[in-house]
Structure formats: C-alpha cells, structure tokens
Motif scaffolding. Structure first.
Motif, mmCIF file in Angstrom:
data_model
loop_
_atom_site.group_PDB
_atom_site.id
_atom_site.type_symbol
_atom_site.label_atom_id
_atom_site.label_comp_id
_atom_site.label_asym_id
_atom_site.label_seq_id
_atom_site.Cartn_x
_atom_site.Cartn_y
_atom_site.Cartn_z
ATOM 1 N N ILE A 862 1.369 25.233 -45.063
ATOM 2 C CA ILE A 862 0.581 26.469 -45.100
ATOM 3 C C ILE A 862 1.315 27.580 -44.354
ATOM 4 O O ILE A 862 1.369 28.734 -44.798
ATOM 5 C CB ILE A 862 -0.819 26.236 -44.496
ATOM 6 C CG1 ILE A 862 -1.642 25.312 -45.401
ATOM 7 C CG2 ILE A 862 -1.544 27.565 -44.282
ATOM 8 C CD1 ILE A 862 -2.943 24.848 -44.788
ATOM 9 N N GLU A 863 1.902 27.235 -43.216
ATOM 10 C CA GLU A 863 2.615 28.233 -42.410
ATOM 11 C C GLU A 863 3.860 28.737 -43.122
ATOM 12 O O GLU A 863 4.152 29.934 -43.098
ATOM 13 C CB GLU A 863 3.001 27.615 -41.072
ATOM 14 C CG GLU A 863 3.783 28.556 -40.158
ATOM 15 C CD GLU A 863 4.242 27.880 -38.885
ATOM 16 O OE1 GLU A 863 5.328 28.241 -38.392
ATOM 17 O OE2 GLU A 863 3.527 26.986 -38.389
ATOM 18 N N LEU A 864 4.611 27.842 -43.766
ATOM 19 C CA LEU A 864 5.920 28.200 -44.316
ATOM 20 C C LEU A 864 5.884 28.582 -45.786
ATOM 21 O O LEU A 864 6.674 29.424 -46.235
ATOM 22 C CB LEU A 864 6.904 27.047 -44.116
ATOM 23 C CG LEU A 864 7.201 26.709 -42.645
ATOM 24 C CD1 LEU A 864 8.026 25.439 -42.543
ATOM 25 C CD2 LEU A 864 7.925 27.871 -41.971
ATOM 26 N N LEU A 865 4.990 27.972 -46.573
ATOM 27 C CA LEU A 865 4.893 28.275 -48.000
ATOM 28 C C LEU A 865 3.710 29.181 -48.321
ATOM 29 O O LEU A 865 3.698 29.856 -49.357
ATOM 30 C CB LEU A 865 4.753 26.978 -48.816
ATOM 31 C CG LEU A 865 5.956 26.040 -48.841
ATOM 32 C CD1 LEU A 865 5.578 24.732 -49.544
ATOM 33 C CD2 LEU A 865 7.142 26.683 -49.544
ATOM 34 N N GLY A 866 2.707 29.165 -47.448
ATOM 35 C CA GLY A 866 1.498 29.927 -47.706
ATOM 36 C C GLY A 866 0.384 29.095 -48.288
ATOM 37 O O GLY A 866 -0.732 29.582 -48.491
ATOM 38 N N PHE A 867 0.658 27.827 -48.583
ATOM 39 C CA PHE A 867 -0.342 26.939 -49.167
ATOM 40 C C PHE A 867 0.085 25.494 -48.934
ATOM 41 O O PHE A 867 1.274 25.213 -48.773
ATOM 42 C CB PHE A 867 -0.518 27.205 -50.664
ATOM 43 C CG PHE A 867 0.768 27.135 -51.447
ATOM 44 C CD1 PHE A 867 1.212 25.943 -52.015
ATOM 45 C CD2 PHE A 867 1.562 28.274 -51.621
ATOM 46 C CE1 PHE A 867 2.399 25.876 -52.726
ATOM 47 C CE2 PHE A 867 2.755 28.219 -52.338
ATOM 48 C CZ PHE A 867 3.171 27.019 -52.887
ATOM 49 N N PRO A 868 -0.880 24.560 -48.932
ATOM 50 C CA PRO A 868 -0.522 23.149 -48.753
ATOM 51 C C PRO A 868 -0.145 22.525 -50.094
ATOM 52 O O PRO A 868 -0.614 22.957 -51.149
ATOM 53 C CB PRO A 868 -1.820 22.533 -48.219
ATOM 54 C CG PRO A 868 -2.891 23.351 -48.865
ATOM 55 C CD PRO A 868 -2.349 24.751 -48.966
ATOM 56 N N LEU A 869 0.689 21.494 -50.049
ATOM 57 C CA LEU A 869 1.053 20.776 -51.269
ATOM 58 C C LEU A 869 0.088 19.632 -51.550
ATOM 59 O O LEU A 869 0.144 19.016 -52.611
ATOM 60 C CB LEU A 869 2.492 20.256 -51.172
ATOM 61 C CG LEU A 869 3.567 21.345 -51.101
ATOM 62 C CD1 LEU A 869 4.950 20.737 -51.013
ATOM 63 C CD2 LEU A 869 3.463 22.295 -52.280
ATOM 64 N N CYS A 870 -0.784 19.334 -50.608
ATOM 65 C CA CYS A 870 -1.826 18.339 -50.858
ATOM 66 C C CYS A 870 -3.050 19.039 -51.431
ATOM 67 O O CYS A 870 -3.105 20.270 -51.509
ATOM 68 C CB CYS A 870 -2.190 17.611 -49.572
ATOM 69 S SG CYS A 870 -3.019 18.668 -48.356
ATOM 70 N N ASN A 871 -4.036 18.266 -51.825
ATOM 71 C CA ASN A 871 -5.296 18.832 -52.284
ATOM 72 C C ASN A 871 -5.978 19.523 -51.105
ATOM 73 O O ASN A 871 -6.230 18.903 -50.074
ATOM 74 C CB ASN A 871 -6.184 17.703 -52.822
ATOM 75 C CG ASN A 871 -7.411 18.235 -53.536
ATOM 76 O OD1 ASN A 871 -7.979 19.253 -53.152
ATOM 77 N ND2 ASN A 871 -7.831 17.531 -54.574
ATOM 78 N N PRO A 872 -6.282 20.822 -51.206
ATOM 79 C CA PRO A 872 -6.874 21.536 -50.051
ATOM 80 C C PRO A 872 -8.212 20.953 -49.613
ATOM 81 O O PRO A 872 -8.621 21.147 -48.471
ATOM 82 C CB PRO A 872 -7.020 22.974 -50.560
ATOM 83 C CG PRO A 872 -6.950 22.885 -52.047
ATOM 84 C CD PRO A 872 -6.079 21.712 -52.360
ATOM 85 N N PHE A 873 -8.879 20.236 -50.502
ATOM 86 C CA PHE A 873 -10.161 19.617 -50.123
ATOM 87 C C PHE A 873 -9.963 18.518 -49.072
ATOM 88 O O PHE A 873 -10.901 18.146 -48.380
ATOM 89 C CB PHE A 873 -10.863 19.042 -51.363
ATOM 90 C CG PHE A 873 -11.493 20.099 -52.234
ATOM 91 C CD1 PHE A 873 -12.842 20.385 -52.119
ATOM 92 C CD2 PHE A 873 -10.743 20.822 -53.142
ATOM 93 C CE1 PHE A 873 -13.430 21.360 -52.909
ATOM 94 C CE2 PHE A 873 -11.316 21.793 -53.946
ATOM 95 C CZ PHE A 873 -12.661 22.068 -53.831
#
Length: 1016
Positions: A862-873
């Motif tokens: 989230i910090e480096l890409l802006g979003f997580p690669l896992c399911n945000p849920f």
C-alpha cells in the motif's frame, strides 16, 4: 491622435477589452486608432475585424518594453510593416535572455515613436519621432526639440478607462510583481492619466503645439493594414504540390486508389458520393487541407503509429478512402453537409488522435515538412477562485480568510472592507487574460508567413506558437490541423507488441480489420454484458450501465450510445426516452410523427449534432446554412450572438407560419437547446466506436496482454489498482516487482505478470536503468550480496526493493534483508563500482531471526504501490461474515440489503435544485461490481470517507436490466492496525512465511530467470 493604446492583452497591465477600446474611441469622436499592446499582438486581428463596426480605421503596432520600461513604439505603415514588426518582436519572445534595446531597428514600412525623456540625446531618422506626453509639454518649451517640432508627435497613452480600471491596473501590477499593493513601486505602475480623452479635449491640451497634432494625424493617415475576414478564401497553405490544379488531380487519384482497400465491390452510390464530395472540396478550396492531412497520416503509417481520424471529417468518403478516417460514411448514412457544404463558411475539422508516445514526433514532422507552421495559443484567463487568492495576497489577507472567501461561505455585507474589495475586483478581472498557453493540439500551416498575422512566442515545447487563439485564426481563414494525443491508442499499440512476444506462435494482428471485429461473437458478448474494463470510451460505470440498458451488441448501437451518453441528451430527458424506444418498439409510436420521419434511425430522438441540423431544416424550415449556424451558436463556436438570435427567431416564425402547435415547437426547441452544446457529430461517435472495437478485440482475445498495456499506459478511467484487479479476474498471476524479472514497465510471461519498477513510489529512474542494464549484460542476481556488488545503490533505494519483496527468490525474510542491507551499504551517495582484478570478500554478518508477516507485506505494498496485492477484504479489523455478493442482487429487487464493497470510483453531480448527490462504484469480495446511488439527504449524512471498504445498506433497484443500490446508510469499515508499527508481538517466522505463501497467487516464480525482451 492616439498612437499608444493598450487592451487587457497587455498582460497584467491593461484593463480594456479590444471591442471596448473601439467603443470608447467611437464615443470620443475618433476615426482612426492605433493599437499597440505591450509586447503582444494577441488583440490585433480581432481589433482589425471589429473596427468597421465602429467606423474606425485600425492602425496596428507594438509597444516594446522591458518589463514596464518603455523603449519605443513601432507602428506598421502596411501589412509588410506589420509582418516586420512581428518578426522583430518574435526574436525576443523566442529567447527570454534577450533584452529589447534602447534603439529601434530600421524596419521597412515601419514608423518608430520614442518616449520623450528630458535632456536625453536622440538621433532621429526620417521614420522616427519623439512622443510627447501632456506632462512633457512644459519641459518641451525649454528643450531644443521645441525648434524641431516636425519630429514630434502626441503620445497620450491609453491603458484604462476610469478610476476603477486604474485601481485594477495597480492590482494586476502587484500580482505580476508578487508583492503587497502597499509596496508596489511607482516605477511598476502607469500614470493615472493614461486614459482616453475626447478628441477636442486632446486637441485643447496640445493647442500651443499644433504641429504635434498635424504630425500625429499624418502618421495615422499613412498607415493602412488590411485583412480579409470574409472567410471566402482559406489562408492555409494553398497548394500541397506546385499548383492547385495538380493538387486536385492528386486528390482524385488518391481517392480512387483507395477504393480497393475499402470496398470489394463499390457501386454507383459510392461513385456518386465521391464525385459530389470532390466537387465541393475543390469549390471550397479545401484540397490542400485534405492532402496535408493525408501526408501526415502517410508518415504515421510509415512509422507504424496508430491513429484515429475523428471529428466531422468522418462524414467524408474522400477522407475514408484517403485513410484519414476509418469510418464508412455510406454505411452510416453520414451527412456530408455537416462537414462541408456550400453554405458553410467555417473550416472543416479533422481531429487526428495519436498515441501520447508518438504525438511529439508527428508534430516535429509537420514543422520540418511544412514551411509556415505554428502552434495555436489559448488565453489562460483569471478564474474567480484563483483571483481571490491572488488579490488576497496583494491585500495581505491571512490564508484562513482567503480559504473562507474561495469557498463562498460568507455574507458580503458582513465582510471587512479589504475582503469586500477582494471579492469586487476578483469578479471584475474574471475572464481577463492572465498568460498565454498552448492549444491542446491545434497547428497552423499557412500560405503566408505566420508573422504576417502576428508575433509568435516559444513555450517549453520548443515550437513557435501564435499569440492569438483558434477563434481568431478561423476569423482570418486559418484552419487548424488538430494533432491530439490519447492513451487509448498507446494501449492498443503496446498490446499488439506484448502479444507478439508473449504469443510468438500467433500471426500478426491487423488492428484495422474493423469489418471483421463488427461481426465477432466475443466482442458482441463483451458489449452486451458491459465487460469492457480498460476499453476506450466504454469502460466508465455510466457507459457500461448504458450498454446494458440498450443491450448493445453491434457497431451502430455503440455509435448511438457514444452520443446518447453525452450530457445534452440526458439533460433534455431524451436519454431515458431513447432507451425506452430502443427496447420497446411500441413506445416509438408515441414520438411526434414528423420527428420520427426525420430521424427514423434514432426513433425520433436527437442523438447526434446532425440531428439538430435536420430538425432545424425539415421541422423549423431553416436553410442548411442557417441550421448549421444554429448548431454552432448553441455549441459556443459562433461569433455573433446577434446573428444567432435572428436564426432562432426565424425558427419560431417558420414553425408558426406553417401551423405547428406552439407546445410541440417549444418542446422541440427545449430539446435542441439542452442538447446541441454537448452532442457529438455522428461521424465523431463512429470514430470513437472504431477505437472502442479495436480495444474490445484486444480485450476479448488477449485480456492479460491488454491489461498489461493498459497498466503501462497509466490506465484510462480508473486507477492502476483496478486494472491489476481486472488482470487477476482474467486469470493473471500478479507479482510484485522482482529484481530478476521486472523492468521499468510491467511485463507478462504466460499468465504471470510482474509489475514494473516505475510503479514504486520514490524509486528513481536512474536506479531502474542500472538494474536492467546490469542484468542484461551480466545475468541474473543470485543474492542480496551479489546485487549490492553489481549495482551502485543507496540504502534508501535498496530498502524500497526489499520492502516490496523484490528479493523474495532468496527465500530470506524481509526484515533480515533490511538488517543486512543497512550493515553493508553506507549512507553516502552510491558510486559506480570500480572494476578490480580480485573480487572483494564481503563480511557475512550473523543477523537475528526477524519474522515478517503477510499483513506487513500488504501494508508495504500500500505504501509503495498505492494498493495491496492481496484481497483488501483480508485487511478488515473484524473479518466479514456477510455472505451477500453482487451476483445475488438481481434476484432481490425492491429488497433492503446490506453488502460490503471496496470503493473504486465516485461521481458527484447536482440535482435540478442544486443539491449534491453521488454515484458510487464498488467491488464486492469476489471482485464483481456494485453500483450505488446516493441521493442528497444520504449524501450529506453518510459522505464518502476516502478509499476503503464500506458497509452499504439500501434498496435494490433494477431498471432496464441494470442493478443498483439506492443507499440509505453507509459507513467505512475499520482496517487492522498497521502491523509494522504495532506493539503486539509478531507471529513466529514459520507461520509468517506460510501465511505469505498462502496469500500469493499460485505459481510463485522460481529463482531462474525467464527470458524476456528488453523493455526500457
């Protein structure tokens, strides 16, 4: 008698509009007036065009100044003199380091006026004079120049009209100097007396020096600059070849040469249309315009650049055969007269879209290939909110007060005097030109040198740019060539290149085989089911919803949808009516028969710009020329509101005289009025649909490759995150950047997608180049030590790579790698490693076992890409147990439900009463879309609170097969505490690694490198 007049195009100095200056001169009894803006010719052509309206002879020149320091005034005797002045000024505007000298150049057909300075020595030539201001007259009596009155002229400068304008001038000067008004030096201001006096009063002022009045009148009498504003003769480059006759023969040949490419068996209808168009194109003088566009696109094809030709030019079969457009106007029954007709004086319009990566090369080609070329300027004007801030600073207001004023939440009567002045003058200067910019894509290619019409400046793009805008260019008969850029074409082109390396067994893709695409079953499926994420113009929530409502599965349906989505159709209420008539043939019988007869294809609903012309012509009895004038007036492109109002009145008079019911006439006029300013030309919509089909083909057959191209071209309507999600939904295995697999851009191998280094926040491009270069030259990296030895890198940059897990092939924990990196890399600036005979042996430190978790990885992403690669849920503080998903909603009509959604986009709009409401677009846990509607009371009570997962409660509404939730309650759900900063003890290492591997997609890459092409 006025040789030095300024408009507000003397930027941040003058305060008078060009037409206002003429009106003031007319009121003051003047018959001749010289316009000499400060280092500017922006107003000259408009001034000359409008002068006949006020029965004033225009004289043109330039006031040459360094800042506000006046050096001299150059006034053109004729058009040649004007061109010479423009060329001279352009030299300074192209090189900001040059200062305007004290001595004027000797230019052909130019008068020079120097401002009189007491006791200064002047050596005047025959064409040079001294300008004497009223305040100089006393000095003049005791000067040697009193005996040389034949070289003296009146110099009453005009920069403003009255006291309010003078105050405005001072405010503009303070803005320009970025200073408080109280600290504005006198040297940066004009004289308060720089206003226009009545003719007789000016004569009385100089009554002791009648020679000055005579000399001034003589200069003005000798000056005459003429321009043709009739638009009967285009002033674009007249001949593409060596003669106009040869041009026409070439155009005819190219047109018929294109037949075999476009039509297998052209019939009589095709040949008749060709001859009709060629005749009108020649008659209107647009032959070279077509040929120049053809040449530009021939060059583009030679470079394998993708392009789209759109605009009303798509109504032309000649353009289609020359491959300027890819829209068949015969197939769509496009109205050629919308593009060019014998009644229409305004220019034709080709909008040529190129990839954002290719546009600069196209522009460069045009400037090199054609002689008299320039970009077109736009006037960036003062906007109210920005002006409030600028004037707030000038008056010394605190930021908090400026914030309050810009938000508009104040009672004007309750404000203090300074704040009231800020509001008053912000409104006054609203619309004043502030500085010159560049038109989005307009280029002029003129028969005469560009400086014949005005000076040019040199913006950072490095191409000469006019000081006038596209409207003024059209007035003088200069028709722009629109060279535009977009990312959609870049996506399509790059997608074909990615397919070539990821599927080398596949034959090359002919992306221009639109006829085949129109029949393709997969594309029909994507359209009908609105599965168009990433596809040009059809991916937005509103467009996908409209396609479902219209059940669009064919080209003509998509062409109509492209225009129906425009604000005008919705505003008139006809979007809903069109949907109803589209879905229910019985409903079509409710349409007024006369409109149904005029527009049978769209069931009596105005969908395209051509429909305005048709209705105005067949229903309102206007001529084709009048009907097009009506359309242009409504779209804001027409000059004279007076002429437009005459045409409007003619429409109503004709309807009344033909006995049409007033109620019907008023209703149709309301539709025209709300619609015309926003509608597309049918050819324009058809051009958009062509590009939509190209992108839909790539999405249908190569969804992963197309998503990678979309990601690399920075998406479209949505953020990168959604395109990564879409790739995953299509079977892609998403991997974070890896030092052994990733490049600058995202790459794909089979179904595995490695995100590019360029998506890492704060990761430097020079570091990316070093990594890729070293890996290409010397092979893959074997460990962190190996990487550090081969790539000069700072601790900050390597930390980014470790945090994003770019060294995951080593099997070592991220925290351990970070510890190791800090021990082995110094904090000084990284240097290129020196080549030595023997390899330096590194010290291997024993690092403690420091576990990291899958959740920590998600927060690093989230910090480096802006979003997580896992399911945000997975990041919810309280794991969800709600089983409801989007796919079940279609069976729950009118039921109140609660569902969780991950926010993707919002659209804010206003109701007819001016209240704010929202439309939301979410993803459920399975990755499917949820659409929401938030009416004003709910929007105010439960606002969006940024990115995240929301608990949404509302009623399920289903209309035209589209499911949405009418929200009654909404709250954002809490996510877990960032474990990187948590005081709770982390899980054991083995547990952490197992958890991480479970969250990764299947098929984790092996340490060995898969061969990939070099991507810069």
């Amino acid at each position: 008698m006025y040789l030095n007049c300024h408009t507000y195009y003397s930027l941040r100095y003058g305060t008078i509009k060009p037409e206002q200056l003429l009106a003031i001169a007319s009121e003051n009894g003047l018959q001749t007036l010289a316009l000499t803006d400060i280092n500017s010719t922006s107003a000259c052509l408009d001034f000359a065009r409008l002068s006949s309206k006020y029965k004033i002879k225009p004289v043109l020149g330039i006031d040459f100044r360094n800042g506000v320091q006046q050096q001299f005034i150059l006034i053109a005797k004729n058009n040649t003199g004007f061109q010479n002045i423009n060329t001279y000024l352009s030299g300074f505007l192209h090189n900001s380091e040059l200062k305007i000298p004290e001595i004027a150049p000797e230019l052909e057909d130019v008068f020079v006026i120097y401002p009189y300075i007491h006791k200064k020595n002047y050596q005047l030539k025959d064409h040079e004079f001294l300008g004497i201001k009223p305040q100089d007259l006393n000095h003049l009596k005791f000067s040697k120049w009193n005996a040389l009155r034949n070289k003296l002229v009146v110099l009453q400068t005009v920069s403003f009209q009255n006291k309010k304008d003078f105050n405005t001038h001072r405010l503009l000067r303070a803005i320009d100097n970025n200073t408080l008004l109280s600290k504005l030096p006198k040297s940066e201001q004009a004289q308060e007396t720089d206003t226009m006096l009545p003719y007789q009063e000016l004569c009385d002022t100089y009554n002791e020096f009648p020679e000055l009045l005579e000399n001034t009148a003589s200069i003005l009498e000798k000056c005459r600059v003429d321009f043709d504003f009739s638009q009967e003769n285009p002033n674009n480059q007249r001949s593409y070849t060596t003669s106009e006759a040869l041009d026409f023969r070439l155009l005819r040949k190219l047109t018929y040469d294109g037949l075999h490419y476009r039509y297998k068996k052209p019939g009589e209808r095709i040949f008749t249309r060709i001859e009709k168009e060629l005749t009108i194109i020649e008659q209107k003088g647009f032959v070279s315009y077509f040929l120049i566009n053809w040449k530009i696109l021939k060059y583009a094809r030679s470079k394998n650049y993708f392009y789209i030709g759109r605009g009303s030019g798509a109504n032309s079969i000649v353009a289609y055969l020359l491959r300027i457009t890819d829209v068949d106007p015969v197939e769509l029954d496009l109205y050629f007269e919308r593009f060019i007709n014998v009644f229409r004086q305004n220019p034709p319009d080709f909008d040529l879209d190129f990839s954002w990566r290719d546009r600069d090369d196209i522009t460069d080609f045009i400037f090199k290939r054609f002689k008299n070329t320039a970009l077109i300027a736009v006037y960036n004007t003062f906007k109210f909110k920005a002006s409030v801030r600028e004037l707030g600073k000038v008056f010394g207001l605190p930021k908090s007060e400026m914030d309050m004023l810009t938000r508009g939440k104040y009672d004007l009567k309750q404000l203090d005097q300074l704040s009231q002045l800020v509001i008053k003058y912000s409104k006054y200067i609203q619309g004043f030109p502030n500085y010159l910019g560049i038109h989005a894509g307009g280029i002029l290619i003129s028969e005469k040198p560009i400086h014949y019409y005005g000076a040019t400046f040199l913006p950072p793009k490095g191409y000469a740019t006019t000081q006038f805008d596209m409207v003024v260019a059209e007035d003088i008969g200069l028709y722009k060539f629109d060279i535009l850029s977009q990312r959609g074409l870049g996506k399509i082109k790059e997608a074909t290149e990615i397919v070539a390396y990821n599927h080398p067994e596949k034959p090359p893709i002919d992306i221009h085989d639109i006829k085949r695409f129109k029949q393709d079953a997969r594309i029909k499926y994507l359209l009908k089911n609105a599965k168009a994420i990433g596809c040009f113009y059809v991916e937005s929530p509103a467009m996908r919803m409209l396609m479902r409502k219209l059940r669009v599965d064919n080209y003509l349906g998509l062409v109509a949808a492209s225009s129906v989505i425009r604000p005008g159709v919705a505003k008139s209420g006809m979007m809903r009516e069109y949907i109803l008539r589209y879905r229910d043939p019985e409903r079509r019988k409710d349409a007024p028969k006369i409109l149904l007869d005029i527009m049978p294809e769209t069931y009596g609903v105005m969908v395209y710009q051509e429909d305005v012309i048709k209705v105005a012509h067949y229903f309102g009895g206007l001529t084709l020329g009048e009907a097009d004038m009506l359309r242009r007036g409504m779209s804001g492109k027409f000059r004279s509101r007076e002429e437009f109002m005459k045409v409007k009145q003619q429409f109503f008079d004709n309807c009344k005289n033909s006995g049409k019911p007033d109620e019907l006439v008023e209703d149709i006029w309301r539709q025209i009025e709300s619609f015309a300013g926003y509608a597309f030309a049918k050819g324009h919509s058809a051009s958009y649909a062509v590009e939509s089909y190209q992108s839909l083909f790539m999405k249908a057959y190569f969804p992963l490759e197309y998503m990678v191209a979309t990601i690399n071209n920075f998406g479209g309507f949505y953020s990168t995150e959604l395109y990564v999600h879409e790739a995953r939904m299509n079977g892609g295995i998403i991997e974070a950047p890896c030092i052994n697999h990733s490049f600058t851009q995202t790459v794909i191998h089979g179904k595995t997608i490695y995100l590019g280094f360029m998506f890492l926040q704060s990761f430097e491009s020079k570091t990316i180049k070093r990594i890729v270069k070293e890996r290409n030259e010397n092979g893959v990296f074997l460990s962190l030590d190996d990487f550090i030895e081969r790539v000069p890198i700072s601790i900050e940059q390597v930390s980014i790579l470790i945090k994003i897990n770019a060294f995951r092939f080593t099997g070592n924990n991220k925290r351990e790698l970070l510890w190791e990196a800090h021990l082995k890399i110094s904090k000084h600036v990284a240097q290129e490693p020196a080549v030595t005979l023997f390899k330096t042996e590194r010290v291997h430190y024993k690092t403690p076992e420091l576990p990291s978790t899958a959740l920590e990885n998600a927060f690093d992403e989230i910090e480096l890409l802006g979003f997580p690669l896992c399911n945000p849920f997975h990041l919810l503080e309280n794991p969800s147990i709600n089983p409801l998903r989007a796919k079940y909603l279609e069976t729950m009509k009118e039921q109140t439900v609660t569902i969780e959604g991950y926010l993707i986009t919002t659209k804010n709009t206003k109701t007819t009463s001016g209240k704010i409401m929202h439309f939301g677009n979410f993803l459920d846990r399975d990755g499917d879309f949820i659409d929401t509607v938030h009416f004003p009371p709910v929007a105010a009570k439960f606002p969006f609170r940024g990115k995240g997962i929301y608990n949404i409660t509302g009623k399920v509404m289903i209309e035209f097969d589209c499911v949405s939730i009418e929200v009654t309650h909404m709250e954002r759900l809490a996510v877990i505490e960032d474990p990187r900063y948590s005081t709770n003890p982390p899980p054991q290492p083995s547990t952490a690694r197992n958890s991480y591997s479970q969250m990764l997609a299947k098929g984790r890459p092996k340490p060995e490198v898969i061969p990939v092409p070099t991507v810069s």
